[in-house]
Design a protein around this motif. Sequence first.
Motif, PDB file in Angstrom:
ATOM      1  N   HIS A 286       0.842  -1.196   0.000  1.00  0.00           N
ATOM      2  CA  HIS A 286       0.000   0.000   0.000  1.00  0.00           C
ATOM      3  C   HIS A 286       0.877   1.246   0.000  1.00  0.00           C
ATOM      4  O   HIS A 286       2.057   1.189   0.321  1.00  0.00           O
ATOM      5  CB  HIS A 286      -0.928   0.017   1.226  1.00  0.00           C
ATOM      6  CG  HIS A 286      -0.235   0.425   2.486  1.00  0.00           C
ATOM      7  ND1 HIS A 286       0.626  -0.409   3.159  1.00  0.00           N
ATOM      8  CD2 HIS A 286      -0.268   1.588   3.190  1.00  0.00           C
ATOM      9  CE1 HIS A 286       1.085   0.212   4.228  1.00  0.00           C
ATOM     10  NE2 HIS A 286       0.568   1.429   4.279  1.00  0.00           N
TER      11      HIS A 286
ATOM     12  N   ALA B  45       0.144   5.775   0.507  1.00  0.00           N
ATOM     13  CA  ALA B  45      -0.856   6.803   0.792  1.00  0.00           C
ATOM     14  C   ALA B  45      -0.171   8.142   1.007  1.00  0.00           C
ATOM     15  O   ALA B  45       0.982   8.204   1.437  1.00  0.00           O
ATOM     16  CB  ALA B  45      -1.663   6.437   2.035  1.00  0.00           C
TER      17      ALA B  45
ATOM     18  N   SER C 177      -6.469   8.941  -0.339  1.00  0.00           N
ATOM     19  CA  SER C 177      -5.299   8.678  -1.182  1.00  0.00           C
ATOM     20  C   SER C 177      -4.754   7.256  -1.054  1.00  0.00           C
ATOM     21  O   SER C 177      -3.792   6.907  -1.738  1.00  0.00           O
ATOM     22  CB  SER C 177      -4.188   9.666  -0.824  1.00  0.00           C
ATOM     23  OG  SER C 177      -3.755   9.423   0.508  1.00  0.00           O
ATOM     24  N   LEU C 178      -5.352   6.439  -0.200  1.00  0.00           N
ATOM     25  CA  LEU C 178      -4.863   5.076   0.010  1.00  0.00           C
ATOM     26  C   LEU C 178      -5.017   4.230  -1.254  1.00  0.00           C
ATOM     27  O   LEU C 178      -6.088   4.190  -1.859  1.00  0.00           O
ATOM     28  CB  LEU C 178      -5.627   4.410   1.165  1.00  0.00           C
ATOM     29  CG  LEU C 178      -5.232   2.977   1.509  1.00  0.00           C
ATOM     30  CD1 LEU C 178      -3.791   2.911   2.011  1.00  0.00           C
ATOM     31  CD2 LEU C 178      -6.188   2.414   2.562  1.00  0.00           C
ATOM     32  N   VAL C 179      -3.912   3.613  -1.677  1.00  0.00           N
ATOM     33  CA  VAL C 179      -3.926   2.708  -2.825  1.00  0.00           C
ATOM     34  C   VAL C 179      -3.303   1.392  -2.376  1.00  0.00           C
ATOM     35  O   VAL C 179      -2.192   1.367  -1.853  1.00  0.00           O
ATOM     36  CB  VAL C 179      -3.137   3.275  -4.026  1.00  0.00           C
ATOM     37  CG1 VAL C 179      -3.102   2.273  -5.181  1.00  0.00           C
ATOM     38  CG2 VAL C 179      -3.729   4.585  -4.485  1.00  0.00           C
TER      39      VAL C 179
ATOM     40  N   GLN D 286     -11.412  -4.436   3.033  1.00  0.00           N
ATOM     41  CA  GLN D 286     -12.271  -3.420   3.650  1.00  0.00           C
ATOM     42  C   GLN D 286     -12.626  -3.798   5.087  1.00  0.00           C
ATOM     43  O   GLN D 286     -12.572  -2.955   5.995  1.00  0.00           O
ATOM     44  CB  GLN D 286     -13.544  -3.231   2.823  1.00  0.00           C
ATOM     45  CG  GLN D 286     -14.414  -2.103   3.343  1.00  0.00           C
ATOM     46  CD  GLN D 286     -15.567  -1.792   2.420  1.00  0.00           C
ATOM     47  OE1 GLN D 286     -16.154  -2.689   1.831  1.00  0.00           O
ATOM     48  NE2 GLN D 286     -15.895  -0.528   2.293  1.00  0.00           N
TER      49      GLN D 286
ATOM     50  N   VAL E 264     -12.727   3.670   4.045  1.00  0.00           N
ATOM     51  CA  VAL E 264     -12.428   4.106   2.677  1.00  0.00           C
ATOM     52  C   VAL E 264     -13.759   4.223   1.945  1.00  0.00           C
ATOM     53  O   VAL E 264     -14.504   3.245   1.852  1.00  0.00           O
ATOM     54  CB  VAL E 264     -11.484   3.107   1.968  1.00  0.00           C
ATOM     55  CG1 VAL E 264     -11.188   3.563   0.549  1.00  0.00           C
ATOM     56  CG2 VAL E 264     -10.197   2.941   2.759  1.00  0.00           C
TER      57      VAL E 264
ATOM     58  N   ILE F 107     -13.837   1.701  -1.824  1.00  0.00           N
ATOM     59  CA  ILE F 107     -12.737   0.738  -1.701  1.00  0.00           C
ATOM     60  C   ILE F 107     -12.353   0.136  -3.052  1.00  0.00           C
ATOM     61  O   ILE F 107     -11.180  -0.149  -3.286  1.00  0.00           O
ATOM     62  CB  ILE F 107     -13.080  -0.360  -0.657  1.00  0.00           C
ATOM     63  CG1 ILE F 107     -11.842  -1.202  -0.306  1.00  0.00           C
ATOM     64  CG2 ILE F 107     -14.226  -1.236  -1.135  1.00  0.00           C
ATOM     65  CD1 ILE F 107     -10.829  -0.527   0.543  1.00  0.00           C
TER      66      ILE F 107
ATOM     67  N   LYS G  35     -12.054   1.569  -5.861  1.00  0.00           N
ATOM     68  CA  LYS G  35     -11.109   2.456  -6.544  1.00  0.00           C
ATOM     69  C   LYS G  35      -9.744   2.445  -5.864  1.00  0.00           C
ATOM     70  O   LYS G  35      -8.757   2.848  -6.459  1.00  0.00           O
ATOM     71  CB  LYS G  35     -11.648   3.884  -6.593  1.00  0.00           C
ATOM     72  CG  LYS G  35     -12.744   4.070  -7.612  1.00  0.00           C
ATOM     73  CD  LYS G  35     -13.096   5.526  -7.756  1.00  0.00           C
ATOM     74  CE  LYS G  35     -14.131   5.716  -8.846  1.00  0.00           C
ATOM     75  NZ  LYS G  35     -14.542   7.104  -8.998  1.00  0.00           N
ATOM     76  N   SER G  36      -9.703   2.004  -4.617  1.00  0.00           N
ATOM     77  CA  SER G  36      -8.457   2.007  -3.861  1.00  0.00           C
ATOM     78  C   SER G  36      -7.654   0.717  -4.008  1.00  0.00           C
ATOM     79  O   SER G  36      -6.483   0.692  -3.662  1.00  0.00           O
ATOM     80  CB  SER G  36      -8.752   2.230  -2.376  1.00  0.00           C
ATOM     81  OG  SER G  36      -9.297   3.505  -2.182  1.00  0.00           O
TER      82      SER G  36
END
Length: 129
Positions: free
Chosen positions: A37, A39, A47-49, A77, A87, A90, A92-93
Motif C-alpha cells: 500500500h 498513501a 489517497s490510500l492505494v 475493507q 475508505v 474501496i 477504486k483504492s
Amino acid sequence: MKLSKTNQKIDNNVCKALTIACESSLHEVAGFVWLTHRANYTNFPASLVITCVFNTDEEIDAMKALQHDETMIATIQKQLLKVGVVVKNIKKSVRFDSEQACQAKHDGQWADRLALSIVKQKPNARRVH
C-alpha cells in the motif's frame, strides 16, 4: 519522508490490517502472492492505494472470472474497518497487478512501477465567472 507520530500510528494500523487480509487471501486466492500500500497522509484515507500482486496476468483474469476480486476487496475493507479506517470507495483504492507485467515493463523494479500509479488529487480550484 518521515511520518508524524499520528500518521505513523495510522500506517502501522493499516499495515496490521493488510497483513491479516494478505494472509487470508494467500490461502484462498490462486496465484496471489503479496500486497502493498501507499498513501499521502495529508489526504488520508482518500489517497490510500492497495496493490494486490499475482504471478501472472492470466491468474488475475482467472481470479476476476471467479469473482475472487470482490472477495479480496471485501476482506481488505473488513480488516481496515477493524482498525478504524473507512475508505469511501474501496474498489477504486484496490488494484491488481502481476509480477509478469512488472518484469515486462519495469524490469522487475516494483518501486518504479508503483511510483507511476500514485493517486494524484486534483486541487479544489474554484472557477470565477
